[in-house]
Design an enzyme around this catalytic site. Structure first.
Site, short mmCIF file in Angstrom:
data_model
loop_
_atom_site.label_atom_id
_atom_site.label_comp_id
_atom_site.label_asym_id
_atom_site.label_seq_id
_atom_site.Cartn_x
_atom_site.Cartn_y
_atom_site.Cartn_z
N ASP A 49 79.52 128.51 -12.58
CA ASP A 49 79.07 127.38 -13.41
C ASP A 49 77.54 127.24 -13.42
O ASP A 49 77.00 126.14 -13.25
CB ASP A 49 79.70 126.09 -12.92
CG ASP A 49 81.20 126.03 -13.20
OD1 ASP A 49 81.78 127.09 -13.49
OD2 ASP A 49 81.77 124.94 -13.13
N ASP B 177 82.61 131.60 -15.11
CA ASP B 177 82.39 130.59 -16.15
C ASP B 177 80.93 130.14 -16.18
O ASP B 177 80.63 128.94 -16.33
CB ASP B 177 83.29 129.38 -15.90
CG ASP B 177 84.76 129.75 -15.88
OD1 ASP B 177 85.16 130.67 -16.61
OD2 ASP B 177 85.51 129.11 -15.13
#
Length: 695
Positions: free
Chosen positions: A522, A549
């Site tokens: 992230d 991600d």
């Protein structure tokens, strides 16, 4: 988020030339691969009928050519295009043709995508014209320009000219060029992106002369650039700082040119693609070619010559090339005709990847009247050693007045600033800029993660709250620095998740230029202020580093001409996901364009993305498009995957014209945009009425 381009008639110029060169990367270090460091031009608001006096024209409208196009000859003093005429903005084919074919001089700003009708149409440009794209919004699709005998003093700049290809490689039936000259003189072709045409990208024919081709991207075509096709030895041409990539032949082919000066060009044949170079620079007939400080990567027969031709090579570099590499004879001293400065050969690939092609600083201020001067920016200096007004970045942010109406630049001296930085919503128009020689010299870093206890004892941080730098204010810019989260996953196995954001944006018009955003899971959260609010992010000339991600969120985001670096996870394993969009329906999601995805990880271990339906929201329509990007072997052959019960096939995931060992053919598991679909998924489609401009 959970895991988620004649002979002795020349006279030297006696005055200094005004040379159209790209803006330097602001205090930025050289990239391994990167970006057109240019930024986007704003679509002009005036109609085609609107005009400004030449006296009010911006600098790009009065720019003059360098190289042979600058030489006084044939009754023409250099090449300056339409600067003595009116400036008009066009958005339709009819208006473009009207002004380009007019007898009087014009500066013609192309501020839209214009599709030629019929396909292959070449507008017959007349003398004394500048045709310039407004940032990257000026595009010509399915045709190009023709400069006939005697046409002179023409500048074609900052345009994308593309997609007249008719499906036949080495097409003999469709002479659809991007730019063709038959007997023209004093022409400057500069900062264009030319690709995917039916015949050649640039043809300089029938004794056309005094031509300069500079800072262009020529790609994805059979024939890049042909010069000559006459028995007369007349043509004088300068070709410098062009990135010629994935083209088979004529790179360029130079036939019977009196003087061909080629320098600081980058010729690249990318391994693993279907386009194979047959040769690079070719000196034919009686050509005299001077070839200096150019870089050849992977080219077959990189430099070749006829027995009657001349090539003098100086300072060129050849990497992974095969076949003929020839030189011989006596050429000429280019400085007899014009001044020029060579860049170091080793710098050429990065320089052209960052500087060739359309730039936002060109073509962006054509208006019906002179624009008022913007208020001078306020500068606040930060230095750890006390030599600035502030010792922390946050202190400088705090000093920005609420609801400030003009830009405030926070100038941060080199150093590592271990702190949390938040730019609140009531402080727009803020720039945080490192002042070091490299983006690595100035670092803002912290190590919070989702689950890290808050220092005031009020609970723990969530994913968004973990950000080292949080931007909630519109019109924010960051450049020439690193933003990092160095949360140690190995030492914090007790936390249920390892989401640790380096940079969170929850604002509109966020411009990231020449930065590194580094983390693990992230890394880069591109959010919006609310689900129903538009938030646009444009990143260029930058790096994003992570594994899970690590580019995620609901903002309308463009990552352009940047490097996405994959890294292993905390335990040394290779597995991850590049993007996790959570796009609202009818919005644009994440667009990765003209970039590279690589990293020191195992082959076939990373997905390009998966759909994040934040909070289980089925109304979302996540979107990631990856186009014109080089993919390493780390990318899986099925590059998209499901997430939390939502199938990627129900959302919007696609590729277009990617290359490299990680690219693949279209299949049910690997959607590819058609050419028609791709015209609607350009960067300008993402950014709309916003033009990111450095300030």
């Amino acid at each position: 988020m959970s895991e988620i381009r004649s002979t002795v008639r020349h006279r030297r110029r006696r005055t200094a030339l005004t040379v159209g060169i790209p803006l330097a990367l602001t205090a930025a270090g050289t990239m391994a691969y990167g970006a057109d460091a240019g930024v986007f031009g704003e679509a002009a608001q005036s109609t085609a009928a609107a005009a400004t006096a030449a006296s009010a024209a911006p600098a790009w409208a009065t720019a003059t050519a360098d190289g042979f196009a600058s030489v006084n000859a044939l009754g023409q003093n250099g090449t300056y295009g339409g600067r003595d005429g009116k400036t008009v903005t066009v958005k339709t084919l009819a208006d473009l043709e009207k002004y380009a074919t007019a007898a009087e001089p014009y500066v013609i700003v192309v501020a839209a995508t214009i599709t030629m009708d019929p396909v292959g149409k070449e507008i017959k440009v007349q003398s004394d014209k500048t045709i310039v794209g407004s940032g990257t919004s000026g595009q010509i699709v399915g045709g190009g320009f023709f400069l006939g005998s005697g046409v002179h003093n023409v500048i074609i700049r900052n345009l994308t000219i593309r997609d007249a290809y008719q499906g036949i490689w080495n097409d003999k039936d469709h002479d659809f060029d991007a730019i063709q000259m038959d007997g023209a003189h004093h022409v400057w072709i500069d900062h264009n992106d030319l690709r995917n045409m039916a015949d050649g990208l640039i043809d300089v024919r029938k004794d056309s002369t005094y031509v300069t081709v500079s800072w262009n991207k020529l790609s994805n075509d059979n024939k890049a650039f042909g010069i000559g096709w006459t028995d007369n030895v007349v043509t004088d041409i300068t070709i410098h700082h062009n990135w010629i990539r994935e083209t088979e032949q004529r790179n360029p082919s130079t036939d019977n040119a009196a003087h061909a000066h080629l320098y600081n060009n980058f010729l690249e044949d990318v391994a693993g693609t279907t386009i194979k170079s047959s040769y690079g620079n070719y000196s034919r007939g009686a050509t005299k070619m001077l070839l200096e400080n150019s870089y050849f990567q992977g080219m077959n027969n990189p430099v070749i010559k006829d027995s009657t031709a001349t090539i003098v090579q100086k300072g060129n570099t050849f990497v992974s090339t095969t076949g003929r590499n020839e030189s011989g004879g006596t050429a000429f001293d280019a400085k007899t005709y014009y001044p020029y400065t060579l860049d170091k050969t080793a710098d050429v690939p990065a320089l052209l990847k960052s500087g060739a092609g359309p730039r936002g600083s060109i073509g962006t201020t054509a208006t019906t009247k002179a624009a008022p001067a913007a208020p001078a920016a306020t500068t606040l200096t930060v230095a750890k050693d006390g030599s600035g007004k502030y010792t922390t970045v946050q202190a400088a942010v705090n000093a920005v007045p609420a609801n400030n109406a003009s830009r405030v630049v926070i100038s941060v001296k080199p150093g590592t600033y271990r702190e949390l930085v938040k730019v609140p919503a009531n402080k727009p128009h803020v720039t945080i800029q490192g002042t070091g020689a490299s983006r690595k010299d100035t670092v803002i870093v912290y190590n919070n993660a989702s689950g890290t206890p808050k220092p005031d004892g009020s609970g723990t941080y969530g994913t968004g709250g973990s950000a080292s730098v949080a931007v909630e204010a519109d019109d924010f810019q960051a450049r020439n620095l690193t933003i990092s989260n160095d949360f140690d996953e190995a030492k914090n196995q007790n936390l249920s998740g390892h989401q640790a954001v380096a940079l969170r944006t929850a604002a509109d018009k966020v411009f990231l230029d020449g930065v590194i955003v580094s983390g693990d899971q992230d890394t880069l959260l591109v959010d919006t202020a609310a689900k129903d609010r538009l938030g646009r992010v444009y990143m260029t000339n930058s790096y994003v580093i992570g594994n899970v991600d690590f580019i995620f969120g609901r903002a309308t985001t463009v990552i352009d001409k940047s490097v996405i670096t994959l890294k292993k996870r905390w335990d040394g394993t290779s597995a991850g996901y590049v993007t996790a969009p959570s796009t609202a329906a009818n919005r644009k999601g994440i667009l990765i364009a003209n970039s590279t995805v690589n990293g020191d990880v195992s082959d076939r271990t990373f997905y390009l993305g998966r759909p994040w339906h934040a909070g289980g929201d089925a109304s979302l329509d996540p979107q990631t498009t990856v186009r014109d990007t080089t993919l390493s072997a780390a990318i899986r052959t099925t590059p998209w995957t499901d997430m939390s019960g939502f199938s990627w096939k129900d959302d919007r995931f696609a590729e277009y014209r990617n290359s490299g060992p990680g690219a693949g053919a279209a299949s049910s598991n690997r959607p590819q945009l058609t050419d028609a679909q791709a015209t609607g998924q350009e960067i300008a489609d993402w950014l709309g009425d916003w033009t990111p401009t450095a300030s």
